[in-house]
Design a protein around this motif. Sequence first.
Motif, PDB file in Angstrom:
ATOM      1  N   GLN A  97      -7.885   2.891  -5.464  1.00 51.93           N
ATOM      2  CA  GLN A  97      -8.332   3.258  -4.119  1.00 51.93           C
ATOM      3  C   GLN A  97      -8.327   2.032  -3.199  1.00 51.93           C
ATOM      4  O   GLN A  97      -7.875   2.113  -2.056  1.00 51.93           O
ATOM      5  N   GLU A  98      -8.797   0.888  -3.711  1.00 51.59           N
ATOM      6  CA  GLU A  98      -8.824  -0.327  -2.900  1.00 51.59           C
ATOM      7  C   GLU A  98      -7.413  -0.808  -2.565  1.00 51.59           C
ATOM      8  O   GLU A  98      -7.151  -1.255  -1.459  1.00 51.59           O
ATOM      9  N   LYS A 101       0.845  -1.207   0.000  1.00 49.01           N
ATOM     10  CA  LYS A 101       0.000   0.000   0.000  1.00 49.01           C
ATOM     11  C   LYS A 101       0.875   1.250   0.000  1.00 49.01           C
ATOM     12  O   LYS A 101       0.672   2.161  -0.795  1.00 49.01           O
ATOM     13  N   GLN A 140     -11.439   3.031  -8.721  1.00 46.17           N
ATOM     14  CA  GLN A 140     -11.814   2.301  -7.513  1.00 46.17           C
ATOM     15  C   GLN A 140     -10.761   1.236  -7.194  1.00 46.17           C
ATOM     16  O   GLN A 140     -10.480   0.971  -6.023  1.00 46.17           O
ATOM     17  N   GLU A 178      -4.697   1.092  -2.340  1.00 47.14           N
ATOM     18  CA  GLU A 178      -4.069   2.022  -1.404  1.00 47.14           C
ATOM     19  C   GLU A 178      -4.704   1.959  -0.016  1.00 47.14           C
ATOM     20  O   GLU A 178      -4.061   2.302   0.965  1.00 47.14           O
ATOM     21  N   SER A 179      -5.959   1.522   0.067  1.00 45.94           N
ATOM     22  CA  SER A 179      -6.587   1.408   1.384  1.00 45.94           C
ATOM     23  C   SER A 179      -6.387   0.015   1.983  1.00 45.94           C
ATOM     24  O   SER A 179      -6.706  -0.206   3.145  1.00 45.94           O
ATOM     25  N   THR A 209      -2.774  11.584  -9.613  1.00 42.35           N
ATOM     26  CA  THR A 209      -3.925  11.300  -8.763  1.00 42.35           C
ATOM     27  C   THR A 209      -4.274   9.817  -8.942  1.00 42.35           C
ATOM     28  O   THR A 209      -3.768   9.164  -9.858  1.00 42.35           O
ATOM     29  N   GLN A 210      -5.141   9.318  -8.086  1.00 39.50           N
ATOM     30  CA  GLN A 210      -5.551   7.922  -8.212  1.00 39.50           C
ATOM     31  C   GLN A 210      -6.230   7.669  -9.556  1.00 39.50           C
ATOM     32  O   GLN A 210      -5.982   6.656 -10.201  1.00 39.50           O
ATOM     33  N   SER A 211      -7.055   8.596  -9.991  1.00 41.88           N
ATOM     34  CA  SER A 211      -7.764   8.399 -11.265  1.00 41.88           C
ATOM     35  C   SER A 211      -6.808   8.489 -12.451  1.00 41.88           C
ATOM     36  O   SER A 211      -6.970   7.767 -13.436  1.00 41.88           O
TER      37      SER A 211
END
Length: 140
Positions: free
Chosen positions: A111-112, A82, A108, A114-115, A95-97
């Motif tokens: 995001q998953e 992560k 998404q 990294e979380s 950015t994530q996108s």
Amino acid sequence: MSGGFSQDWEPIVIRKKAPTSAAKKDEKVVNAARRAGAEIESIKKSNAGSNKAASSSTSLNTRKLDEETEIVAHERVPSELKKAIMQGRMDKKLTQSQLAQLINEKPQIIQEYESGKAIPNQQIIGKLERALGVKLRGKK
């Protein structure tokens, strides 16, 4: 364009096969019993209308599942991975996108990862390595 074309407007009626005499007899008996006030018990067959035969392997599998006491969970993204993904993305100022667009995945997914909620997929991790220029796999 007037040719020999015509449409047949006669309706076609499609019906189920007529019930057999035994089925009619059973139905008559049941209806007569209902009128007389007798108690009728109906039984639903679990495999009725299916193509499968009742097999003992199904019951064995369900018994194994019932007896299973171990809690099984999917493997999640380790915290080192992560942090490495986040650091690589920040270093490239993405950015994530934007990162998701680079690797042709949904935002998404990034995001998953990294979380820490994602289930690790080696193909996605490989795409992330190429896009970020960081080694994410290898020593644990």
